[in-house]
Design an enzyme around this catalytic site. Structure first.
Site, short mmCIF file in Angstrom:
data_model
loop_
_atom_site.label_atom_id
_atom_site.label_comp_id
_atom_site.label_asym_id
_atom_site.label_seq_id
_atom_site.Cartn_x
_atom_site.Cartn_y
_atom_site.Cartn_z
N GLY A 1 -29.19 13.05 -6.13
CA GLY A 1 -30.03 11.99 -6.70
C GLY A 1 -29.22 11.14 -7.66
O GLY A 1 -28.05 10.84 -7.44
N GLU B 1 -2.87 6.30 7.29
CA GLU B 1 -2.31 7.21 8.30
C GLU B 1 -2.98 7.03 9.65
O GLU B 1 -3.21 8.01 10.38
CB GLU B 1 -2.48 8.67 7.84
CG GLU B 1 -1.82 8.97 6.52
CD GLU B 1 -0.34 9.20 6.65
OE1 GLU B 1 0.15 9.31 7.79
OE2 GLU B 1 0.33 9.24 5.61
N TRP C 1 0.84 -1.21 0.00
CA TRP C 1 0.00 0.00 0.00
C TRP C 1 0.87 1.25 0.00
O TRP C 1 0.59 2.20 0.74
CB TRP C 1 -0.95 0.02 1.21
CG TRP C 1 -1.86 -1.12 1.30
CD1 TRP C 1 -1.85 -2.12 2.22
CD2 TRP C 1 -2.95 -1.40 0.41
NE1 TRP C 1 -2.85 -3.02 1.96
CE2 TRP C 1 -3.55 -2.60 0.86
CE3 TRP C 1 -3.48 -0.77 -0.73
CZ2 TRP C 1 -4.63 -3.18 0.21
CZ3 TRP C 1 -4.56 -1.35 -1.37
CH2 TRP C 1 -5.12 -2.54 -0.89
C1 LIG Z 1 -4.58 4.05 -0.80
C2 LIG Z 1 -3.65 3.78 0.33
C3 LIG Z 1 -2.40 4.40 0.36
C4 LIG Z 1 -1.50 4.13 1.40
N1 LIG Z 1 -0.26 4.69 1.39
C5 LIG Z 1 0.69 4.28 2.29
C6 LIG Z 1 2.05 4.72 2.19
O1 LIG Z 1 2.40 5.55 1.33
N2 LIG Z 1 2.97 4.20 3.04
C7 LIG Z 1 2.63 3.28 4.01
O2 LIG Z 1 3.53 2.85 4.76
N3 LIG Z 1 1.34 2.86 4.14
C8 LIG Z 1 0.37 3.31 3.30
N4 LIG Z 1 -0.93 2.88 3.39
C9 LIG Z 1 -1.25 1.87 4.41
C10 LIG Z 1 -2.20 2.34 5.51
O3 LIG Z 1 -1.52 3.19 6.40
C11 LIG Z 1 -2.79 1.10 6.17
O4 LIG Z 1 -3.73 0.55 5.26
C12 LIG Z 1 -3.46 1.41 7.49
O5 LIG Z 1 -2.49 1.71 8.47
C13 LIG Z 1 -4.33 0.25 8.00
O6 LIG Z 1 -3.63 -0.95 7.94
P1 LIG Z 1 -4.31 -2.23 7.27
O7 LIG Z 1 -4.83 -1.86 5.93
O8 LIG Z 1 -3.31 -3.34 7.35
O9 LIG Z 1 -5.56 -2.57 8.17
P2 LIG Z 1 -5.54 -3.36 9.56
O10 LIG Z 1 -4.48 -2.84 10.46
O11 LIG Z 1 -5.56 -4.83 9.28
O12 LIG Z 1 -6.94 -2.92 10.18
C14 LIG Z 1 -8.17 -3.49 9.72
C15 LIG Z 1 -9.29 -3.04 10.67
O13 LIG Z 1 -9.01 -3.48 12.01
C16 LIG Z 1 -9.06 -2.38 12.89
N5 LIG Z 1 -8.11 -2.59 13.99
C17 LIG Z 1 -6.79 -2.94 13.90
N6 LIG Z 1 -6.26 -3.03 15.13
C18 LIG Z 1 -7.24 -2.71 16.01
C19 LIG Z 1 -7.32 -2.60 17.43
N7 LIG Z 1 -6.26 -2.80 18.22
N8 LIG Z 1 -8.50 -2.26 17.98
C20 LIG Z 1 -9.60 -2.02 17.22
N9 LIG Z 1 -9.59 -2.11 15.88
C21 LIG Z 1 -8.43 -2.43 15.27
C22 LIG Z 1 -8.71 -1.16 12.04
O14 LIG Z 1 -9.20 0.04 12.63
C23 LIG Z 1 -9.40 -1.51 10.74
O15 LIG Z 1 -10.78 -1.15 10.83
C24 LIG Z 1 -1.87 3.21 2.42
C25 LIG Z 1 -3.15 2.62 2.39
C26 LIG Z 1 -4.02 2.91 1.37
C27 LIG Z 1 -5.37 2.23 1.37
#
Ligand SMILES: Cc1cc2nc3c(=O)[nH]c(=O)nc-3n(C[C@H](O)[C@H](O)[C@H](O)COP(=O)(O)OP(=O)(O)OC[C@H]3O[C@@H](n4cnc5c(N)ncnc54)[C@H](O)[C@@H]3O)c2cc1C
Length: 392
Positions: A348, A372, A167
């Site tokens: 709409g 973030e 990502w």
């Molecule tokens: C378009 C896009 C661009 C991005 N760009 C960058 C980038 O340039 N560099 C980079 O390093 N990253 C980047 N990211 C990554 C982004 O920071 C992560 O997607 C984000 O931190 C969430 O991680 P995850 O997708 O693994 O979700 P997960 O961590 O798996 O979370 C999934 C769900 O579980 C919930 N959750 C997780 N832990 C807990 C907890 N302890 N308690 C309650 N709920 C919890 C979360 O809130 C979420 O709803 C990007 C993501 C996207 C979608």
């Protein structure tokens, strides 16, 4: 068919800004109006990042805008925030590109880099001649980056890096990647490395099929025995707090950016509701339920403006806490997403097409809500701040 943006200021917010702040806002607003608005729907449809705008963004000082020296504009944090607002009024994906270049690549070089690294990279990044990406997230570690598996091993006067990042915004168009890795010889301490993307063993592949941030490049990175000189270590980095400091910079910009997306949705919905007629040949703006939605939007936008301005003023005074930035990011992205959904409703059937920017903003904001630090992770950060108890 989209309407020309009329500006949004219900509470005389402009009077709270100084001349420099208004000028930064107006310059970026004009740039977005002239250059991005005419092409953004086509870029979004085609899933294309408008790279042709990069040189002009550099000339206007939009990269690393709140950094000082090295060819950067040296704006205050409030000025920088207003620039982010205008970029995201155009498109969250294009704002994401600028955020990454500025807050996640130039900022760590500026803050943690050696003089040699700063002198080499920052002027070229400020002009847009070189682009960067920030590799923290991994396929199995998003909200919990401390679990990362990427490793750096010291070998003579080199480091050898291995790992996968996921990502990563601008991953495949970057000249340099800031890679966060655990260093084996330092008890697994997280440190940052500058990895030129043409090094053998480094590869980037794009994520396709995105319904969100389609005008921004999102990539996976693979590092297989990538050798870099030991001088590519960012010497000031030490522990997970270093990447989190970078994220704070970016989250601050996002809090303003989300206001821009909300303004675009509100302004579109308002203008549409005044010309669209249903029942008794009256504009839909005359119906109470439509007015209630517009009232919700302008109330929340006005509150968000004041919140981000106060956080920006604290940042300029060196008094901001990460929990203040979490509050602004979480609140403003949520309110922008709600505004986008309400605006879509007011439009709409027309609301589902790209004749209007609303559904694009809505889909973009789903990413902004997740990256973030997700909405819920920021709730835990604020919760820890007020209770003293970490609940992760
Ligand atoms: C378009 C896009 C661009 C991005 N760009 C960058 C980038 O340039 N560099 C980079 O390093 N990253 C980047 N990211 C990554 C982004 O920071 C992560 O997607 C984000 O931190 C969430 O991680 P995850 O997708 O693994 O979700 P997960 O961590 O798996 O979370 C999934 C769900 O579980 C919930 N959750 C997780 N832990 C807990 C907890 N302890 N308690 C309650 N709920 C919890 C979360 O809130 C979420 O709803 C990007 C993501 C996207 C979608």
């Amino acid at each position: 068919m989209a309407f020309k943006f009329k500006g949004v200021d219900f509470i005389g917010f402009d009077a709270l800004l100084n001349d420099d702040e208004r000028m930064a806002r107006d310059t970026s607003r004009q740039f977005i109006e002239d250059n991005l608005i005419p092409i953004i729907e086509e870029c979004n449809r085609e899933g294309r990042f408008p790279r042709e705008l990069v040189p002009q963004m550099g000339q206007l000082g939009f990269f690393g805008a709140n950094l000082h020296g090295y060819g950067c504009a040296g704006m205050s944090n409030v000025e920088y925030g207003l620039v982010m607002q205008e970029f995201e009024r155009g498109d969250s994906g294009v704002r994401s590109f600028v955020s990454v270049q500025s807050a996640l690549v130039m900022y760590p070089i500026y803050t943690f880099g050696s003089d040699e690294q700063k002198n080499y990279w920052l002027p070229m990044m400020a002009s847009g001649e070189k682009l960067g990406c920030f590799g923290l997230t991994e396929p199995d570690f998003g909200s919990n980056p401390g679990g990362m598996r990427t490793r750096a091993v010291k070998s003579g006067d080199e480091y050898i890096l291995n790992g996968e990042k996921m990502w990563i915004t601008s991953g495949s168009i970057a000249d340099v990647a800031v890679i966060w890795a655990k260093v084996d010889d330092e008890d697994g301490k997280v440190r940052g490395f500058l990895v030129e993307t043409d090094r053998p063993g480094f590869s980037a592949y794009d994520v396709h099929g995105k319904w969100s941030l389609r005008a921004s490049v999102t990539s996976g990175l693979s590092l297989q025995d990538v050798r870099i000189p030991a001088t590519n270590l960012l010497p000031g980095t030490g522990g997970l707090k270093s990447p989190l400091m970078c994220l704070n910079q970016a989250r601050y910009g996002i809090s303003w950016g989300a206001i821009g997306a909300a303004m675009s949705c509100y302004d579109t919905a308002l203008q549409y509701s005044l010309i669209r007629k249903q029942f008794r040949d009256e504009p839909i703006a005359s119906h109470q339920l439509i007015q209630e939605k517009l009232t919700w939007m302008i109330s929340e936008i006005s509150k968000a403006q004041l919140l981000s301005l106060q956080v920006g003023r604290l940042k300029d005074d060196g008094k901001v806490g990460h929990e203040h930035i979490s509050l602004a990011k979480r609140n403003n992205v949520w309110m922008a997403l709600e505004c986008a959904r309400m605006a879509r409703d007011i439009l709409g059937g027309n609301g589902i097409t790209d004749d209007y920017p609303v559904m694009r903003h809505m889909m973009n904001l789903e990413s902004v809500k997740t990256y973030e630090g997700t909405h819920d992770i920021h709730a835990l950060i604020i919760g820890q701040s007020v209770t003293g108890i970490p609940a992760y």
